[in-house]
Design a protein around this motif. Structure first.
Motif, short mmCIF file in Angstrom:
data_model
loop_
_atom_site.label_atom_id
_atom_site.label_comp_id
_atom_site.label_asym_id
_atom_site.label_seq_id
_atom_site.Cartn_x
_atom_site.Cartn_y
_atom_site.Cartn_z
N SER A 26 -0.01 2.46 2.45
CA SER A 26 -0.70 3.56 1.98
C SER A 26 -2.05 3.23 1.81
CB SER A 26 -0.37 3.79 0.37
OG SER A 26 -0.51 2.74 -0.22
N PHE A 27 -3.13 4.19 2.05
CA PHE A 27 -4.35 4.06 2.02
C PHE A 27 -5.21 4.57 1.03
CE2 PHE A 27 -8.43 5.45 3.76
CZ PHE A 27 -9.12 4.54 4.06
N GLU A 28 -6.14 4.13 0.34
CA GLU A 28 -7.18 4.55 -0.61
C GLU A 28 -8.51 4.05 -0.41
OE1 GLU A 28 -5.93 3.48 -4.69
OE2 GLU A 28 -5.01 1.82 -4.05
N GLU A 29 -9.32 4.88 -1.16
CA GLU A 29 -10.91 4.69 -1.24
C GLU A 29 -10.86 4.10 -2.67
OE1 GLU A 29 -15.03 6.69 -1.21
OE2 GLU A 29 -13.66 7.90 -0.63
N LEU A 30 -11.36 2.90 -2.76
CA LEU A 30 -12.02 2.31 -4.03
C LEU A 30 -13.46 2.49 -4.34
CD1 LEU A 30 -10.12 -1.14 -3.54
CD2 LEU A 30 -9.28 1.02 -4.65
N GLU A 31 -14.25 1.79 -4.74
CA GLU A 31 -15.46 1.92 -5.21
C GLU A 31 -16.68 0.92 -4.08
OE1 GLU A 31 -15.70 -1.07 -8.92
OE2 GLU A 31 -15.91 1.00 -9.18
N ASN A 32 -17.68 1.22 -4.24
CA ASN A 32 -18.70 0.40 -3.38
C ASN A 32 -18.44 0.28 -2.09
OD1 ASN A 32 -20.23 -0.06 -5.87
ND2 ASN A 32 -19.02 -1.83 -6.22
N ASN A 33 -17.78 1.19 -1.19
CA ASN A 33 -17.63 1.33 -0.05
C ASN A 33 -16.51 0.31 0.57
OD1 ASN A 33 -19.73 2.94 0.42
ND2 ASN A 33 -21.22 1.35 1.05
N GLN A 34 -15.65 0.09 -0.77
CA GLN A 34 -14.16 -0.80 -0.44
C GLN A 34 -13.20 0.34 -0.14
OE1 GLN A 34 -13.37 -3.70 -3.15
NE2 GLN A 34 -15.59 -4.00 -3.55
N TYR A 35 -12.41 -0.07 0.80
CA TYR A 35 -11.26 0.80 1.16
C TYR A 35 -9.80 -0.21 1.11
CZ TYR A 35 -14.28 4.46 2.31
OH TYR A 35 -15.04 5.44 2.30
N GLN A 36 -8.69 0.16 0.72
CA GLN A 36 -7.45 -0.53 0.77
C GLN A 36 -6.24 -0.12 1.13
OE1 GLN A 36 -6.81 -2.92 -3.26
NE2 GLN A 36 -5.01 -1.26 -3.45
N PHE A 37 -5.63 -0.90 1.95
CA PHE A 37 -4.31 -0.51 2.41
C PHE A 37 -3.23 -1.21 1.73
CE2 PHE A 37 -6.55 0.43 6.17
CZ PHE A 37 -6.10 1.62 6.83
N THR A 38 -2.08 -0.68 1.23
CA THR A 38 -1.35 -1.34 0.26
C THR A 38 0.33 -1.27 0.78
OG1 THR A 38 -2.55 -0.89 -1.76
CG2 THR A 38 -0.37 -1.49 -2.13
N VAL A 39 0.95 -2.39 0.80
CA VAL A 39 2.52 -2.44 1.14
C VAL A 39 3.34 -2.58 0.06
CG1 VAL A 39 4.11 -3.28 2.99
CG2 VAL A 39 1.98 -2.98 3.77
N ASP A 40 4.26 -2.09 -0.34
CA ASP A 40 4.88 -2.25 -1.70
C ASP A 40 6.42 -2.52 -1.23
OD1 ASP A 40 5.85 -2.76 -4.24
OD2 ASP A 40 5.74 -0.55 -4.83
N MET A 41 6.57 -4.09 -1.18
CA MET A 41 7.84 -4.68 -1.03
C MET A 41 8.54 -3.91 0.22
SD MET A 41 8.40 -7.21 -2.65
CE MET A 41 10.06 -7.70 -2.31
N GLN A 42 7.93 -3.83 1.46
CA GLN A 42 8.54 -3.01 2.57
C GLN A 42 9.63 -4.05 3.11
OE1 GLN A 42 6.02 -1.10 5.28
NE2 GLN A 42 7.13 -2.09 7.01
N LYS A 43 10.69 -3.42 3.28
CA LYS A 43 11.74 -4.53 3.68
C LYS A 43 12.23 -4.13 5.46
CE LYS A 43 14.36 -5.17 -0.59
NZ LYS A 43 15.87 -5.09 -1.08
N GLU A 44 12.39 -5.24 5.88
CA GLU A 44 12.64 -5.08 7.46
C GLU A 44 13.59 -5.99 7.51
OE1 GLU A 44 9.10 -6.18 9.61
OE2 GLU A 44 8.07 -4.30 8.79
N GLY A 45 15.08 -5.41 7.32
CA GLY A 45 16.19 -6.54 7.50
C GLY A 45 16.34 -7.36 6.18
N ASN A 46 16.48 -8.72 6.65
CA ASN A 46 16.14 -9.67 5.65
C ASN A 46 14.81 -10.05 5.05
OD1 ASN A 46 18.93 -9.87 5.02
ND2 ASN A 46 19.28 -11.33 6.69
N SER A 47 13.62 -9.56 5.64
CA SER A 47 12.41 -9.74 5.46
C SER A 47 11.64 -8.65 4.66
CB SER A 47 11.75 -9.91 6.94
OG SER A 47 12.23 -10.97 7.64
N ILE A 48 10.71 -9.33 3.91
CA ILE A 48 9.67 -8.31 3.12
C ILE A 48 8.48 -8.62 3.65
CG2 ILE A 48 11.36 -7.99 1.39
CD1 ILE A 48 8.57 -10.19 0.66
N VAL A 49 7.57 -7.42 3.40
CA VAL A 49 6.12 -7.52 3.47
C VAL A 49 5.73 -6.87 2.29
CG1 VAL A 49 4.31 -6.73 4.72
CG2 VAL A 49 6.05 -7.25 6.16
N ASP A 50 4.52 -7.67 1.64
CA ASP A 50 4.20 -7.02 0.29
C ASP A 50 2.61 -7.45 0.11
OD1 ASP A 50 4.54 -5.82 -2.27
OD2 ASP A 50 4.33 -7.77 -3.09
#
Length: 464
Positions: free
Chosen positions: A343-367
């Motif tokens: 997910s993508f969101e705008e923060l403050e002071n020209n900062q932007y953030q991509f967030t991954v919340d416990m995305q599962k790929e088989g037996n692996s996770i990305v967070d």
């Protein structure tokens, strides 16, 4: 703080003390000449040297514990006994254990030098009492003048260090007596008994580290260190909690060695058209810092997180508009991977953030998340890559929501203030936390209002 920084801190006060010792010796030399001319009693050179050494030591101790602390401590909370040990245990960081060990070692010279120079202090209980009084004095000054926190653990560790030092003095005295072939002043039983503090200290730390190494998982850093006083706290919840006990996954996160962090930095700079400046490599307890030959810096944490800074010109007063696609391309151009489902969101002071919340790929996770600050030219001035990737390790039984809430109600959670009046629990979910051995453990997160302010209370979920 690194080992050499601690050493430099002590050496700065040591050099000041040595300066005064040299001045004193010059004055003493003049005094000796005057006494010789007047044929008076000569000065006791051995005693003067002892006083110089002892005063230099005291000056270094006071400098490190009081002068160098700075007057910025606002929390006058009195920590319970063994608080620092609980903190070191659950975080199991080099910094925490080193501070405890240094607090013990710092007072070893006190117990060794005091009986050596003052005959009245050659009874063990007098040296022990003097060390106890000195460390209590230091802690009270820290408390009254905001130079630190009053910690009973420091008193215990400092006193133990002095007891070890006294045992070393007695042992040295016995060895010198043997070499000089004179009668001992102490019996073997007394000499052995005075080594008990050293034996206890070595055994205690050995047991702690052996028990830790035998643990399957690491320690959860969100475990409570000091129980909150809930006697007059009003607690209510806006949600119902499940009583069902279940099992949850635990993941193993790949951590980096010191050599691997260097490889990461070398490849990163090479990909970005520059080279690693090996002469500026800087290693800390939790991360390594690397610099390129054209001024970029890369902070590589042993947990896998990466901070990049290009030292560009930043102007937060001027708004920089960046859409998701442009932000993604800019970050990926540096070699960082971002999940398509982030997910993508705008923060403050020209900062932007991509967030991954416990995305599962088989037996692996990305967070985790990737934060980026953009400049006016659309380039990144800094990137914080906080993505964790892990493989499924095992499932463990966990507490029910109700059991975790009961622990919250009993005060077994971390909070930074002394007194709480009201807690309102607004929601409950599972978040994953990296433990001290690199495992990703489930942890209950209670979204709360504490005395009107938002605060997340964390309760470790694994039922131990």
């Amino acid at each position: 703080m690194r080992d050499f920084e601690l050493f430099d801190m002590g050496m700065s006060y040591f050099r000041i003390a040595i300066f005064f010792v040299i001045v004193q010796f010059l004055i003493m030399g003049i005094g000796v000449l005057i006494l010789k001319k007047r044929r008076k009693k000569q000065l006791d050179l051995k005693r003067i040297i002892w006083w110089d050494i002892y005063l230099v030591y005291l000056f270094v101790v006071l400098g490190v514990t009081l002068i160098d602390r700075g007057g910025f401590w606002e929390n006058r909370r009195l920590m319970p006994l063994f608080y620092s040990y609980r903190d070191a245990w659950y975080n199991f960081s080099i910094i925490s254990w080193r501070n405890i060990i240094l607090n013990i070692l710092m007072f070893v010279p006190f117990g060794f030098l005091l009986p050596m120079g003052i005959k009245k202090m050659r009874r063990f209980w007098k040296t022990y009492l003097a060390a106890f009084g000195f460390t209590v004095f230091i802690e009270l000054i820290q408390l009254l003048f905001h130079r630190g926190m009053f910690e009973p653990d420091d008193i215990m560790n400092n006193t133990m260090g002095a007891m070890i030092g006294y045992g070393c003095y007695v042992l040295m005295d016995v060895i010198i007596s043997c070499i000089a072939k004179r009668k001992w002043e102490r019996k073997w039983i007394a000499v052995a008994a005075l080594q008990i503090p050293l034996i206890i200290t070595v055994m205690a730390f050995s047991i702690l580290f052996i028990v830790y190494q035998r643990k399957e998982l690491g320690n959860n850093p969100e475990t409570w260190l000091m129980k909150q006083n809930m006697k007059h706290v009003q607690i209510n919840s806006e949600i119902q909690f499940s009583t069902k006990e279940t099992k949850m996954d635990v993941y193993q996160i790949k951590t980096l060695s010191k050599k691997e962090t260097e490889t990461v930095a070398e490849e990163f700079f090479k990909k970005n058209g520059t080279e690693l400046d090996f002469s500026r490599n800087d290693y800390y307890d939790e991360n390594a810092i690397y610099y390129s030959k054209d001024g970029m810096s890369l902070w590589v944490y042993y947990t896998g997180e990466i901070d990049f800074c290009s030292f560009g010109d930043e102007d937060f007063d001027e708004k920089v508009e960046v859409d998701e696609e442009s932000a993604r391309k800019a970050i990926e151009s540096y070699g960082f991977e971002i999940s398509e489902n982030a997910s993508f969101e705008e923060l403050e002071n020209n900062q932007y953030q991509f967030t991954v919340d416990m995305q599962k790929e088989g037996n692996s996770i990305v967070d985790g998340c990737v934060n980026c600050t953009f400049q006016k030219d659309g380039k990144c001035s800094d990137i914080r890559y906080s993505i964790k990737k892990g493989e499924l390790y095992k499932q463990y039984p966990v507490l029910s929501e109700q059991q975790a809430y009961d622990l919250l109600c009993s005060g077994k959670f971390q909070y930074y203030k002394n007194h709480i009046q009201k807690i309102t629990v607004k929601d409950c979910c599972i978040k994953y936390v990296l433990d001290s051995k690199g495992f990703y453990q489930p942890t209950y997160q209670f979204g709360c209002k504490i005395d009107g302010k938002d605060f997340d209370i964390h309760i470790p979920a694994i039922n131990s």
